[in-house]
Design a protein around this motif. Structure first.
Motif, PDB file in Angstrom:
ATOM      1  N   VAL A 155      34.210  36.778 -47.474  1.00  0.00           N
ATOM      2  CA  VAL A 155      35.318  35.823 -47.513  1.00  0.00           C
ATOM      3  C   VAL A 155      36.454  36.414 -46.689  1.00  0.00           C
ATOM      4  O   VAL A 155      36.950  37.500 -47.009  1.00  0.00           O
ATOM      5  CB  VAL A 155      35.806  35.560 -48.951  1.00  0.00           C
ATOM      6  CG1 VAL A 155      36.987  34.585 -48.938  1.00  0.00           C
ATOM      7  CG2 VAL A 155      34.676  35.024 -49.818  1.00  0.00           C
ATOM      8  N   ASP A 156      36.852  35.725 -45.634  1.00  0.00           N
ATOM      9  CA  ASP A 156      38.029  36.108 -44.854  1.00  0.00           C
ATOM     10  C   ASP A 156      39.217  35.423 -45.508  1.00  0.00           C
ATOM     11  O   ASP A 156      39.384  34.214 -45.396  1.00  0.00           O
ATOM     12  CB  ASP A 156      37.874  35.659 -43.401  1.00  0.00           C
ATOM     13  CG  ASP A 156      39.005  36.138 -42.500  1.00  0.00           C
ATOM     14  OD1 ASP A 156      40.035  36.599 -43.026  1.00  0.00           O
ATOM     15  OD2 ASP A 156      38.856  36.045 -41.260  1.00  0.00           O
ATOM     16  N   ILE A 157      40.061  36.209 -46.206  1.00  0.00           N
ATOM     17  CA  ILE A 157      41.124  35.584 -46.998  1.00  0.00           C
ATOM     18  C   ILE A 157      42.352  35.233 -46.167  1.00  0.00           C
ATOM     19  O   ILE A 157      43.300  34.635 -46.703  1.00  0.00           O
ATOM     20  CB  ILE A 157      41.549  36.468 -48.189  1.00  0.00           C
ATOM     21  CG1 ILE A 157      42.322  37.708 -47.716  1.00  0.00           C
ATOM     22  CG2 ILE A 157      40.347  36.847 -49.041  1.00  0.00           C
ATOM     23  CD1 ILE A 157      43.141  38.362 -48.807  1.00  0.00           C
ATOM     24  N   GLY A 158      42.359  35.579 -44.876  1.00  0.00           N
ATOM     25  CA  GLY A 158      43.519  35.272 -44.051  1.00  0.00           C
ATOM     26  C   GLY A 158      43.151  34.990 -42.616  1.00  0.00           C
ATOM     27  O   GLY A 158      43.103  35.901 -41.787  1.00  0.00           O
ATOM     28  N   ALA A 159      42.874  33.727 -42.295  1.00  0.00           N
ATOM     29  CA  ALA A 159      42.496  33.333 -40.933  1.00  0.00           C
ATOM     30  C   ALA A 159      43.447  32.243 -40.460  1.00  0.00           C
ATOM     31  O   ALA A 159      43.537  31.176 -41.081  1.00  0.00           O
ATOM     32  CB  ALA A 159      41.049  32.829 -40.900  1.00  0.00           C
ATOM     33  N   ASN A 160      44.160  32.511 -39.381  1.00  0.00           N
ATOM     34  CA  ASN A 160      45.127  31.546 -38.843  1.00  0.00           C
ATOM     35  C   ASN A 160      44.449  30.624 -37.823  1.00  0.00           C
ATOM     36  O   ASN A 160      44.794  30.611 -36.634  1.00  0.00           O
ATOM     37  CB  ASN A 160      46.292  32.295 -38.194  1.00  0.00           C
ATOM     38  CG  ASN A 160      47.067  33.132 -39.184  1.00  0.00           C
ATOM     39  OD1 ASN A 160      47.848  32.621 -39.983  1.00  0.00           O
ATOM     40  ND2 ASN A 160      46.845  34.448 -39.152  1.00  0.00           N
ATOM     41  N   LEU A 161      43.488  29.850 -38.297  1.00  0.00           N
ATOM     42  CA  LEU A 161      42.697  29.028 -37.374  1.00  0.00           C
ATOM     43  C   LEU A 161      43.451  27.813 -36.862  1.00  0.00           C
ATOM     44  O   LEU A 161      42.949  27.111 -35.974  1.00  0.00           O
ATOM     45  CB  LEU A 161      41.388  28.584 -38.042  1.00  0.00           C
ATOM     46  CG  LEU A 161      40.364  29.682 -38.328  1.00  0.00           C
ATOM     47  CD1 LEU A 161      39.013  29.061 -38.665  1.00  0.00           C
ATOM     48  CD2 LEU A 161      40.217  30.669 -37.184  1.00  0.00           C
ATOM     49  N   THR A 162      44.648  27.555 -37.392  1.00  0.00           N
ATOM     50  CA  THR A 162      45.461  26.478 -36.817  1.00  0.00           C
ATOM     51  C   THR A 162      46.274  26.975 -35.621  1.00  0.00           C
ATOM     52  O   THR A 162      46.990  26.184 -35.001  1.00  0.00           O
ATOM     53  CB  THR A 162      46.419  25.891 -37.865  1.00  0.00           C
ATOM     54  OG1 THR A 162      47.321  26.913 -38.315  1.00  0.00           O
ATOM     55  CG2 THR A 162      45.638  25.337 -39.048  1.00  0.00           C
ATOM     56  N   HIS A 163      46.155  28.234 -35.300  1.00  0.00           N
ATOM     57  CA  HIS A 163      46.851  28.782 -34.122  1.00  0.00           C
ATOM     58  C   HIS A 163      46.318  28.114 -32.860  1.00  0.00           C
ATOM     59  O   HIS A 163      45.125  27.808 -32.746  1.00  0.00           O
ATOM     60  CB  HIS A 163      46.633  30.296 -34.052  1.00  0.00           C
ATOM     61  CG  HIS A 163      47.478  30.997 -33.036  1.00  0.00           C
ATOM     62  ND1 HIS A 163      47.084  31.123 -31.723  1.00  0.00           N
ATOM     63  CD2 HIS A 163      48.687  31.608 -33.130  1.00  0.00           C
ATOM     64  CE1 HIS A 163      48.012  31.784 -31.054  1.00  0.00           C
ATOM     65  NE2 HIS A 163      49.006  32.088 -31.880  1.00  0.00           N
ATOM     66  N   CYS A 186      43.397  36.795 -38.084  1.00  0.00           N
ATOM     67  CA  CYS A 186      43.197  36.346 -36.706  1.00  0.00           C
ATOM     68  C   CYS A 186      44.105  35.155 -36.386  1.00  0.00           C
ATOM     69  O   CYS A 186      44.467  34.397 -37.291  1.00  0.00           O
ATOM     70  CB  CYS A 186      41.731  35.970 -36.497  1.00  0.00           C
ATOM     71  SG  CYS A 186      41.178  34.575 -37.516  1.00  0.00           S
ATOM     72  N   PRO A 187      44.544  35.043 -35.133  1.00  0.00           N
ATOM     73  CA  PRO A 187      44.112  35.777 -33.939  1.00  0.00           C
ATOM     74  C   PRO A 187      44.809  37.109 -33.734  1.00  0.00           C
ATOM     75  O   PRO A 187      44.644  37.739 -32.688  1.00  0.00           O
ATOM     76  CB  PRO A 187      44.501  34.810 -32.813  1.00  0.00           C
ATOM     77  CG  PRO A 187      45.753  34.163 -33.315  1.00  0.00           C
ATOM     78  CD  PRO A 187      45.524  33.985 -34.799  1.00  0.00           C
TER      79      PRO A 187
END
Length: 287
Positions: free
Chosen positions: A25-33, A227-228
């Motif tokens: 589980v990646d608990i912190g992914a800023n995929l809305t970047h 990320c990123p």
């Protein structure tokens, strides 16, 4: 002519195509970047190929929280947080508070945040940050959701605020922890969770974390890419563009396992179990 959209195979070189021995589980992914705008589908596919099956998308303001919720509705295994980052705390208003409270009622939202204190840059004043942070702790207390916390160079004040609020909160995680031993032990005393990133993989500034990683209780440890941002500096191959992504999380887990003296699979299984319980994820969320 427009540039072609990136495909599944043309971003990560072979040496960076990791696969975790257990679901992560990646608990912190800023995929809305914006950097993920052209190849989000491929990013998610690469994450799943790496056995990073569950992604918690970080909502750092109203716009990005709404985008994270929309993505979580579109893709299985994605969930969202909703909060206002301390950099943007000066914009906290009663209307924004109502909007956040509404987002916290959405089933895709699994935590309040990213919220907290950042006294390193002070894009918002410390007073503005504290006001917005305590308001969001109030929303977490009302909703019962856990809190996804940002803290940088503000450990002492963070501990003071959380001491006053801890009995009203269900759970909280200090994401992307980079603090010192005294701060870590303060968070441990409050029974908080800790999120670790690729900061540990940075020979310039990660040394103290390598010494502290054994002192984080295993049942309070979770993993994330952020990320990123925070691309690990010790990857075995260069990455074109240097954009971090969830598929690289197994490398961070391998590094944490090394410094803990723990088997990689055991660490993966433990952090995933902890994350699933913390965020109250469906039982099939990481299968």
């Amino acid at each position: 002519m427009a540039e072609p959209t990136a495909t599944f195979d043309d971003v990560l070189p072979e040496a960076l195509r990791f696969r975790s021995p257990a679901p992560l589980v990646d608990i912190g992914a800023n995929l809305t970047h914006e950097s993920f705008g052209r190849d989000l589908e491929a990013v998610i596919q690469r994450a799943r190929a790496a056995h990073v099956d569950t992604l918690i998308l970080t909502g750092t303001d109203r716009e990005h929280a709404e985008q994270a919720v929309a993505l979580a509705r579109q893709y299985p295994g994605l969930f969202a947080t909703a909060g206002v980052h301390p950099h943007d705390a000066s914009g906290w208003t009663p209307e924004l508070a109502r909007a956040m409270a509404a987002l916290h009622r959405e089933p895709e939202v699994v935590a309040v945040g990213e919220c907290g204190l950042d006294f390193n840059r002070n894009f918002s004043t410390p007073a503005e940050q504290e006001r917005a942070f305590e308001a969001q702790l109030g929303l977490a207390a009302e909703s019962g959701l856990p809190v996804f916390i940002h803290e940088r160079d503000a450990g002492r004040r963070m501990l003071e605020i959380l001491h006053a609020w801890r009995d009203d909160l269900s759970q909280a995680v200090v994401h992307c922890f980079t603090g010192e031993r005294d701060t870590l032990y303060g968070y441990r005393d409050l029974d908080l969770h800790i999120g670790l990133t690729g900061w540990l993989c940075d020979e310039r500034r990660g040394h103290h974390l390598r010494e502290l990683v054994r002192e984080i209780p295993l049942n309070r440890l979770m993993v994330e890419t952020d990320c990123p941002y925070l691309l690990p500096r010790n990857l075995p191959a260069k990455l074109k563009g240097r954009r971090h992504e969830p598929a690289l999380l197994p490398w961070i887990v391998r590094e944490i396992a090394h410094w803990r003296g723990l088997d990689e699979q055991a660490l993966a299984e433990a952090t995933t179990a902890t994350a699933r319980e913390f965020f109250r994820l469906p039982t099939d969320a990481a299968d």
